[in-house]
Write an enzyme that holds these catalytic residues in place. Structure first.
Site, PDB file in Angstrom:
ATOM      1  N   GLY A  11     -41.968  44.941 -17.443  1.00  0.00           N
ATOM      2  CA  GLY A  11     -41.969  46.216 -16.714  1.00  0.00           C
ATOM      3  C   GLY A  11     -42.725  47.280 -17.491  1.00  0.00           C
ATOM      4  NE  ARG A  72     -41.198  41.574 -14.169  1.00  0.00           N
ATOM      5  CZ  ARG A  72     -40.552  42.281 -15.103  1.00  0.00           C
ATOM      6  NH1 ARG A  72     -40.252  41.739 -16.255  1.00  0.00           N
ATOM      7  NH2 ARG A  72     -40.184  43.523 -14.869  1.00  0.00           N
ATOM      8  CG  ASP A 103     -34.917  40.966 -24.057  1.00  0.00           C
ATOM      9  OD1 ASP A 103     -35.529  41.004 -22.968  1.00  0.00           O
ATOM     10  OD2 ASP A 103     -33.682  41.062 -24.158  1.00  0.00           O
ATOM     11  CB  THR A 126     -37.637  48.163 -21.555  1.00  0.00           C
ATOM     12  OG1 THR A 126     -36.659  48.313 -20.507  1.00  0.00           O
ATOM     13  CG2 THR A 126     -36.879  47.944 -22.845  1.00  0.00           C
ATOM     14  CG  ASP A 128     -33.943  48.635 -18.171  1.00  0.00           C
ATOM     15  OD1 ASP A 128     -34.081  49.605 -17.401  1.00  0.00           O
ATOM     16  OD2 ASP A 128     -34.231  47.465 -17.848  1.00  0.00           O
ATOM     17  CG  ASP A 130     -32.781  45.964 -21.829  1.00  0.00           C
ATOM     18  OD1 ASP A 130     -33.790  46.287 -22.491  1.00  0.00           O
ATOM     19  OD2 ASP A 130     -32.853  45.249 -20.813  1.00  0.00           O
ATOM     20  NE  ARG A 172     -33.806  44.663 -16.744  1.00  0.00           N
ATOM     21  CZ  ARG A 172     -34.839  44.077 -17.310  1.00  0.00           C
ATOM     22  NH1 ARG A 172     -35.463  43.119 -16.687  1.00  0.00           N
ATOM     23  NH2 ARG A 172     -35.255  44.443 -18.495  1.00  0.00           N
TER      24      ARG A 172
HETATM   25  P1  ATP Z   1     -38.615  44.008 -19.064  1.00  0.00           P
HETATM   26  O1  ATP Z   1     -37.491  44.423 -19.976  1.00  0.00           O
HETATM   27  O2  ATP Z   1     -39.393  45.155 -18.569  1.00  0.00           O
HETATM   28  O3  ATP Z   1     -38.216  43.054 -17.992  1.00  0.00           O
HETATM   29  P2  ATP Z   1     -39.553  41.737 -20.486  1.00  0.00           P
HETATM   30  O4  ATP Z   1     -40.603  41.573 -21.517  1.00  0.00           O
HETATM   31  O5  ATP Z   1     -38.159  41.374 -20.885  1.00  0.00           O
HETATM   32  O6  ATP Z   1     -39.655  43.231 -20.005  1.00  0.00           O
HETATM   33  P3  ATP Z   1     -39.863  39.450 -18.759  1.00  0.00           P
HETATM   34  O7  ATP Z   1     -40.223  39.366 -17.319  1.00  0.00           O
HETATM   35  O8  ATP Z   1     -38.586  38.852 -19.196  1.00  0.00           O
HETATM   36  O9  ATP Z   1     -39.956  40.994 -19.143  1.00  0.00           O
HETATM   37  O10 ATP Z   1     -41.021  38.778 -19.635  1.00  0.00           O
HETATM   38  C1  ATP Z   1     -42.395  39.134 -19.439  1.00  0.00           C
HETATM   39  C2  ATP Z   1     -43.233  37.892 -19.528  1.00  0.00           C
HETATM   40  O11 ATP Z   1     -43.067  37.295 -20.830  1.00  0.00           O
HETATM   41  C3  ATP Z   1     -42.853  36.788 -18.545  1.00  0.00           C
HETATM   42  O12 ATP Z   1     -43.428  36.958 -17.297  1.00  0.00           O
HETATM   43  C4  ATP Z   1     -43.370  35.551 -19.252  1.00  0.00           C
HETATM   44  O13 ATP Z   1     -44.752  35.425 -19.058  1.00  0.00           O
HETATM   45  C5  ATP Z   1     -43.123  35.876 -20.723  1.00  0.00           C
HETATM   46  N1  ATP Z   1     -41.843  35.286 -21.132  1.00  0.00           N
HETATM   47  C6  ATP Z   1     -40.595  35.780 -20.975  1.00  0.00           C
HETATM   48  N2  ATP Z   1     -39.655  34.946 -21.444  1.00  0.00           N
HETATM   49  C7  ATP Z   1     -40.321  33.869 -21.912  1.00  0.00           C
HETATM   50  C8  ATP Z   1     -39.939  32.630 -22.517  1.00  0.00           C
HETATM   51  N3  ATP Z   1     -38.659  32.340 -22.758  1.00  0.00           N
HETATM   52  N4  ATP Z   1     -40.916  31.759 -22.839  1.00  0.00           N
HETATM   53  C9  ATP Z   1     -42.205  32.051 -22.620  1.00  0.00           C
HETATM   54  N5  ATP Z   1     -42.632  33.184 -22.071  1.00  0.00           N
HETATM   55  C10 ATP Z   1     -41.730  34.090 -21.704  1.00  0.00           C
END
Ligand code: ATP
Length: 320
Positions: A11, A72, A103, A126, A128, A130, A172
């Protein structure tokens, strides 16, 4: 370290641009080439990569969102996808990658390091808040300021009509936006997923404070703890007092980043470059007790986020 790459993933969060600017300018000042990667891990897999100069980051410190765009990527979750990503990094000569995201994005960076030996650094972005290892993530402060502005406006109309206002905020499974914005906005009640909540106590408080002459009653609910519309309907049914739901939604993710977010984003970006130059990998940058820190990515991902219970009790004790 001759060339580094930057990508934004997951995000978007206000302040990402300030971090991109700091990374680029600090790296260029050290004689390091900077490559911008568009659309997160998807863009990396597809080779959407361009060289960044000092002008690529001109006039962006005050802009929300991310000039690199974010996405994503399902493909990056697979070993084949990560292999393609690693190949692209090799083709473009990128030795170190700075990932701005949450994360999930850090987990992806960790796999890229483990499987392909790419040096990676994470910067927490983020709204959030979090992510447990850091006191603040980039974007959180701007988001709570946005919510406080919404609360201020609702206060006027809520007082004029002597209504209850329920505002549902993002976060969330994390109640930080609701808790911090609720206190700063002077809400009478904050409902968050981390803490049990008694609906009957809320109804009693609404009735008691109305009798005492209170004109408005603001409830802030975190999206992970309930729906504003459901709560409004239940309050009306239970107390007979009119209640209105407001869901500000994605406006919480946008807008001009606050000075605090720009400041931490700049410090995080500069530190990320320094950490890479020192030859470190799989580190994440953060702020703890007002100090900028870098810690092991694996350790950071294993820390569980907890809520500040004192702050929660304070929030709900202020409605007398
Ligand atoms: P937000 O807090 O805004 O959701 P985020 O980084 O946690 O941010 P995610 O959608 O969980 O958002 O992860 C972003 C991208 O990182 C995913 O679309 C994927 O490409 C990659 N990713 C997330 N988790 C994994 C994983 N366990 N293994 C490999 N790639 C991952």
């Amino acid at each position: 370290m001759n060339t580094i790459g930057i990508l934004t993933s997951g995000g978007d969060a206000p302040g990402m641009n300030a971090a991109i600017r700091a990374i680029t300018r600090v790296a260029l000042a050290k004689g390091i080439k900077v490559m911008g990667i568009q659309r997160g891990y998807n863009g990396l897999i597809n080779g959407e990569i361009f060289e960044m100069g000092r002008d690529s980051v001109s006039d962006i410190i005050q802009r929300g969102g991310t000039v690199l765009k974010t996405a994503r990527s399902e493909e990056f979750r697979t070993p084949e996808g990560r292999e393609k990503a690693a190949n692209m990094l090799r083709i473009f000569g990128i030795e170190g990658l700075i990932v701005l995201g949450g994360d999930g994005s850090f987990s992806g960076a960790q796999l890229l390091s483990n499987e392909h030996g790419i040096k990676t650094i994470g910067i927490p972005c983020t709204i959030d808040n979090d992510i447990a290892y850091t006191d603040f993530t980039i974007g959180f402060d701007t988001a709570i300021n946005t919510v406080v502005e919404v609360i201020n406006k609702l206060r006027d109309t809520s007082a004029s009509h002597e209504r209850v206002s329920i505002i549902e905020v993002m976060g969330r499974r994390c109640g930080d936006i609701a808790l911090h914005a609720g206190i700063a906005g002077g809400a009478e009640c904050v409902i968050i997923p981390e803490m049990n909540f008694e609906f009957d106590s809320l109804c009693r408080s609404i009735i008691e404070t109305k009798v005492l002459g209170k004109l408005h009653y603001i409830v802030v609910v975190a999206e992970g703890a309930g729906k504003a519309q459901d709560i409004a309907e239940r309050i009306e049914k239970c107390t007979g007092v009119q209640a209105r739901a407001t869901v500000p939604g994605h406006i919480q993710r946008g807008g001009m980043p606050s000075a605090f977010d720009r400041l931490i984003a700049t410090k995080f970006g500069a530190t990320a470059v320094e950490v890479l130059v020192e030859g470190k990998s799989q580190r994440v940058i953060g702020i703890k007790d007002s100090k900028i820190i870098d810690i092991d990515m694996n350790e950071a991902l294993s820390i569980k986020k907890t809520v500040d219970k004192d702050l929660y009790h304070l929030a709900n004790n202020l409605s007398i």
